[in-house]
Scaffold this motif. Structure first.
Motif, PDB file in Angstrom:
ATOM      1  N   LEU A   1       0.831  -1.208   0.000  1.00 55.81           N
ATOM      2  CA  LEU A   1       0.000   0.000   0.000  1.00 55.81           C
ATOM      3  C   LEU A   1       0.867   1.260   0.000  1.00 55.81           C
ATOM      4  CD1 LEU A   1      -2.817   1.277   0.151  1.00 55.81           C
ATOM      5  CD2 LEU A   1      -2.684   1.093   2.641  1.00 55.81           C
ATOM      6  N   LEU A   2       1.932   1.255   0.784  1.00 50.86           N
ATOM      7  CA  LEU A   2       2.831   2.410   0.836  1.00 50.86           C
ATOM      8  C   LEU A   2       3.484   2.667  -0.520  1.00 50.86           C
ATOM      9  CD1 LEU A   2       4.562   1.836   4.292  1.00 50.86           C
ATOM     10  CD2 LEU A   2       3.184   3.810   3.652  1.00 50.86           C
ATOM     11  N   CYS A   3       3.958   1.602  -1.146  1.00 48.66           N
ATOM     12  CA  CYS A   3       4.602   1.763  -2.456  1.00 48.66           C
ATOM     13  C   CYS A   3       3.594   2.202  -3.512  1.00 48.66           C
ATOM     14  CB  CYS A   3       5.274   0.454  -2.869  1.00 48.66           C
ATOM     15  SG  CYS A   3       6.713   0.034  -1.860  1.00 48.66           S
ATOM     16  N   LEU A   4       2.389   1.648  -3.454  1.00 49.78           N
ATOM     17  CA  LEU A   4       1.350   2.045  -4.411  1.00 49.78           C
ATOM     18  C   LEU A   4       0.999   3.517  -4.232  1.00 49.78           C
ATOM     19  CD1 LEU A   4      -0.607   0.984  -6.614  1.00 49.78           C
ATOM     20  CD2 LEU A   4      -2.258   0.555  -4.800  1.00 49.78           C
ATOM     21  N   ALA A   5       0.955   3.975  -2.980  1.00 51.38           N
ATOM     22  CA  ALA A   5       0.610   5.372  -2.697  1.00 51.38           C
ATOM     23  C   ALA A   5       1.629   6.333  -3.295  1.00 51.38           C
ATOM     24  CB  ALA A   5       0.506   5.584  -1.189  1.00 51.38           C
ATOM     25  N   SER A   6       2.879   5.888  -3.407  1.00 51.21           N
ATOM     26  CA  SER A   6       3.916   6.776  -3.938  1.00 51.21           C
ATOM     27  C   SER A   6       3.734   7.052  -5.425  1.00 51.21           C
ATOM     28  CB  SER A   6       5.301   6.166  -3.694  1.00 51.21           C
ATOM     29  OG  SER A   6       5.492   5.010  -4.494  1.00 51.21           O
ATOM     30  N   TYR A   7       2.903   6.245  -6.106  1.00 48.88           N
ATOM     31  CA  TYR A   7       2.654   6.446  -7.534  1.00 48.88           C
ATOM     32  C   TYR A   7       1.336   7.176  -7.793  1.00 48.88           C
ATOM     33  CZ  TYR A   7       6.483   3.211  -8.447  1.00 48.88           C
ATOM     34  OH  TYR A   7       7.715   2.618  -8.502  1.00 48.88           O
ATOM     35  N   ALA A   8       0.564   7.444  -6.750  1.00 52.71           N
ATOM     36  CA  ALA A   8      -0.734   8.097  -6.919  1.00 52.71           C
ATOM     37  C   ALA A   8      -0.579   9.610  -6.941  1.00 52.71           C
ATOM     38  CB  ALA A   8      -1.677   7.681  -5.787  1.00 52.71           C
ATOM     39  N   GLY A   9      -1.609  10.280  -7.436  1.00 49.65           N
ATOM     40  CA  GLY A   9      -1.616  11.733  -7.415  1.00 49.65           C
ATOM     41  C   GLY A   9      -1.902  12.246  -6.017  1.00 49.65           C
ATOM     42  N   THR A  10      -1.957  13.563  -5.886  1.00 51.20           N
ATOM     43  CA  THR A  10      -2.184  14.157  -4.569  1.00 51.20           C
ATOM     44  C   THR A  10      -3.556  13.811  -4.002  1.00 51.20           C
ATOM     45  OG1 THR A  10      -2.956  16.181  -5.664  1.00 51.20           O
ATOM     46  CG2 THR A  10      -0.637  16.090  -5.014  1.00 51.20           C
ATOM     47  N   ASP A  11      -4.503  13.471  -4.898  1.00 49.35           N
ATOM     48  CA  ASP A  11      -5.838  13.086  -4.439  1.00 49.35           C
ATOM     49  C   ASP A  11      -5.971  11.574  -4.282  1.00 49.35           C
ATOM     50  OD1 ASP A  11      -7.561  13.342  -7.684  1.00 49.35           O
ATOM     51  OD2 ASP A  11      -5.668  12.432  -7.078  1.00 49.35           O
ATOM     52  N   GLY A  12      -4.868  10.848  -4.463  1.00 50.61           N
ATOM     53  CA  GLY A  12      -4.890   9.404  -4.289  1.00 50.61           C
ATOM     54  C   GLY A  12      -5.285   8.632  -5.531  1.00 50.61           C
ATOM     55  N   ARG A  13      -5.494   9.317  -6.640  1.00 49.78           N
ATOM     56  CA  ARG A  13      -5.960   8.642  -7.849  1.00 49.78           C
ATOM     57  C   ARG A  13      -4.822   8.395  -8.838  1.00 49.78           C
ATOM     58  NH1 ARG A  13     -11.532  11.989  -9.325  1.00 49.78           N
ATOM     59  NH2 ARG A  13     -12.626  11.596  -7.358  1.00 49.78           N
ATOM     60  N   GLY A  14      -5.099   7.462  -9.765  1.00 50.72           N
ATOM     61  CA  GLY A  14      -4.222   7.282 -10.914  1.00 50.72           C
ATOM     62  C   GLY A  14      -2.902   6.598 -10.641  1.00 50.72           C
ATOM     63  N   ALA A  15      -2.867   5.625  -9.729  1.00 52.76           N
ATOM     64  CA  ALA A  15      -1.635   4.867  -9.488  1.00 52.76           C
ATOM     65  C   ALA A  15      -1.662   3.606 -10.349  1.00 52.76           C
ATOM     66  CB  ALA A  15      -1.515   4.501  -8.011  1.00 52.76           C
TER      67      ALA A  15
ATOM     68  N   ILE B   1      -8.316   0.348  -1.669  1.00 49.46           N
ATOM     69  CA  ILE B   1      -8.070   0.772  -3.047  1.00 49.46           C
ATOM     70  C   ILE B   1      -9.221   0.281  -3.914  1.00 49.46           C
ATOM     71  CG2 ILE B   1      -5.556   0.774  -2.807  1.00 49.46           C
ATOM     72  CD1 ILE B   1      -5.485  -1.912  -4.247  1.00 49.46           C
ATOM     73  N   VAL B   2      -9.491   1.003  -4.978  1.00 46.36           N
ATOM     74  CA  VAL B   2     -10.503   0.596  -5.953  1.00 46.36           C
ATOM     75  C   VAL B   2      -9.920   0.773  -7.347  1.00 46.36           C
ATOM     76  CG1 VAL B   2     -12.469   1.190  -4.486  1.00 46.36           C
ATOM     77  CG2 VAL B   2     -11.525   2.909  -6.027  1.00 46.36           C
TER      78      VAL B   2
ATOM     79  N   VAL C   1      -3.076  -2.425 -14.015  1.00 42.68           N
ATOM     80  CA  VAL C   1      -4.364  -1.952 -13.505  1.00 42.68           C
ATOM     81  C   VAL C   1      -4.173  -0.581 -12.855  1.00 42.68           C
ATOM     82  CG1 VAL C   1      -6.253  -2.424 -11.902  1.00 42.68           C
ATOM     83  CG2 VAL C   1      -5.148  -4.305 -13.121  1.00 42.68           C
ATOM     84  N   VAL C   2      -5.092   0.334 -13.135  1.00 45.09           N
ATOM     85  CA  VAL C   2      -5.056   1.662 -12.512  1.00 45.09           C
ATOM     86  C   VAL C   2      -5.867   1.614 -11.217  1.00 45.09           C
ATOM     87  CG1 VAL C   2      -5.603   4.105 -12.780  1.00 45.09           C
ATOM     88  CG2 VAL C   2      -4.875   2.766 -14.762  1.00 45.09           C
ATOM     89  N   TYR C   3      -5.250   2.027 -10.112  1.00 50.92           N
ATOM     90  CA  TYR C   3      -5.922   2.012  -8.812  1.00 50.92           C
ATOM     91  C   TYR C   3      -6.092   3.428  -8.271  1.00 50.92           C
ATOM     92  CZ  TYR C   3      -5.094  -3.041  -8.467  1.00 50.92           C
ATOM     93  OH  TYR C   3      -5.087  -4.388  -8.677  1.00 50.92           O
ATOM     94  N   ASP C   4      -7.179   3.627  -7.539  1.00 54.13           N
ATOM     95  CA  ASP C   4      -7.409   4.858  -6.778  1.00 54.13           C
ATOM     96  C   ASP C   4      -7.392   4.506  -5.298  1.00 54.13           C
ATOM     97  OD1 ASP C   4      -9.893   6.282  -9.048  1.00 54.13           O
ATOM     98  OD2 ASP C   4      -7.710   6.237  -9.129  1.00 54.13           O
ATOM     99  N   LEU C   5      -6.648   5.265  -4.517  1.00 51.75           N
ATOM    100  CA  LEU C   5      -6.615   5.052  -3.071  1.00 51.75           C
ATOM    101  C   LEU C   5      -7.809   5.748  -2.432  1.00 51.75           C
ATOM    102  CD1 LEU C   5      -3.677   4.518  -4.053  1.00 51.75           C
ATOM    103  CD2 LEU C   5      -2.910   5.330  -1.833  1.00 51.75           C
TER     104      LEU C   5
END
Length: 255
Positions: A20-34, A65-66, A85-89
């Motif tokens: 989850l931490l590593c995935l979050a580092s690829y998301a935007g500031t709103d948590g989307r698009g990782a 995540i979704v 797969v594109v995930y949103d936090l």
């Protein structure tokens, strides 16, 4: 990142928290698009690819995540079979405020001076904080493609995947199958001569602008025959009206 660290939903599952931490580092500031690939997460976490995929499924089951807008990956990565797969936090489930420095504030507002959640200066013994923007660099194969290339791919895939039963939205390169359109025209009391290039372009233009309308090849041929019959009736009505006006004009009657 703070949101990911604060989650207590995972209990003692350190592997899931690491993913989850590593995935979050690829998301935007709103948590989307990782959308890092499983291979990338494997390299980041040191876990096996099988474990990474298992933990992603677990995070999705727990609602942390979704699946997000998959078109984002399509813009950056050409090949369909290589798109991750594109995930949103789900950061709206609750975020924890950044920790305060108990040793005292450093500005007039009573808060520590920080940039993007990272300290701007280092204290004694502290290492320089990394630049968060480095987390979002993309590889050469992920450079954005032109929008027209994406549209062309969609048209090509639609052409390649057509069959008698598959439903699809109308696209500009569609050509009606001769056997099916001939049968529909015959049932409508028309011949192939009614299918002019101008009439076909008019039909395509009308339905290409309505991407939510789906039908099979046979269904589109039925719609096309119905369209041509309607256009023929309109043309006949206009011709009759013009003739009527002409007759009245010859009699000296103004319409």
């Amino acid at each position: 990142m703070t949101w990911a660290l604060s989650r207590r939903d995972l209990g003692k599952d350190s592997s899931a928290r690491h993913v989850l931490l590593c995935l979050a580092s690829y998301a935007g500031t709103d948590g989307r698009g990782a959308f890092p690939s499983a291979k990338t997460l494997t390299e980041d976490t040191g876990l096996s690819e099988r474990t990474v995929r298992s933990k992603l499924d677990l995070l999705e089951e727990k609602g942390l995540i979704v699946r997000g807008n998959q078109a984002l990956a399509a813009v950056y990565i050409d090949r369909h079979d290589r798109r991750p797969v594109v995930y949103d936090l789900q950061i709206k489930r609750g975020a924890v405020a950044a920790p305060r420095n108990e040793r005292g504030a450093t500005d007039d507002t009573g808060c520590n001076v920080r940039q993007n959640g990272v300290q701007s200066t280092t204290e004694r013994g502290a290492a320089i904080a990394p630049n968060p923007s480095l987390n979002h660099q993309v590889t050469e194969e992920q450079q954005p493609r032109e929008l027209q290339d994406v549209i062309a791919d969609q048209d090509r895939q639609a052409l390649e995947s057509q069959d008698d039963l598959q439903r699809f939205a109308m696209f500009a390169e569609w050509n009606p199958p001769v056997d099916k359109v001939s049968a529909q025209l015959t049932l409508a009391g028309l011949t192939l001569e009614a299918l002019t290039e101008e009439a076909l372009k008019s039909f395509l233009g009308f339905f290409v602008a309505r991407p939510k309308v789906f039908d099979s090849n046979g269904g589109w041929c039925f719609r096309l025959a119905k369209w041509l019959k309607s256009e023929k009736a309109k043309a006949a009505a206009e011709a009759e009206l013009d003739e009527t006006k002409s007759n009245w004009a010859q009699k000296g009657v103004r319409l």
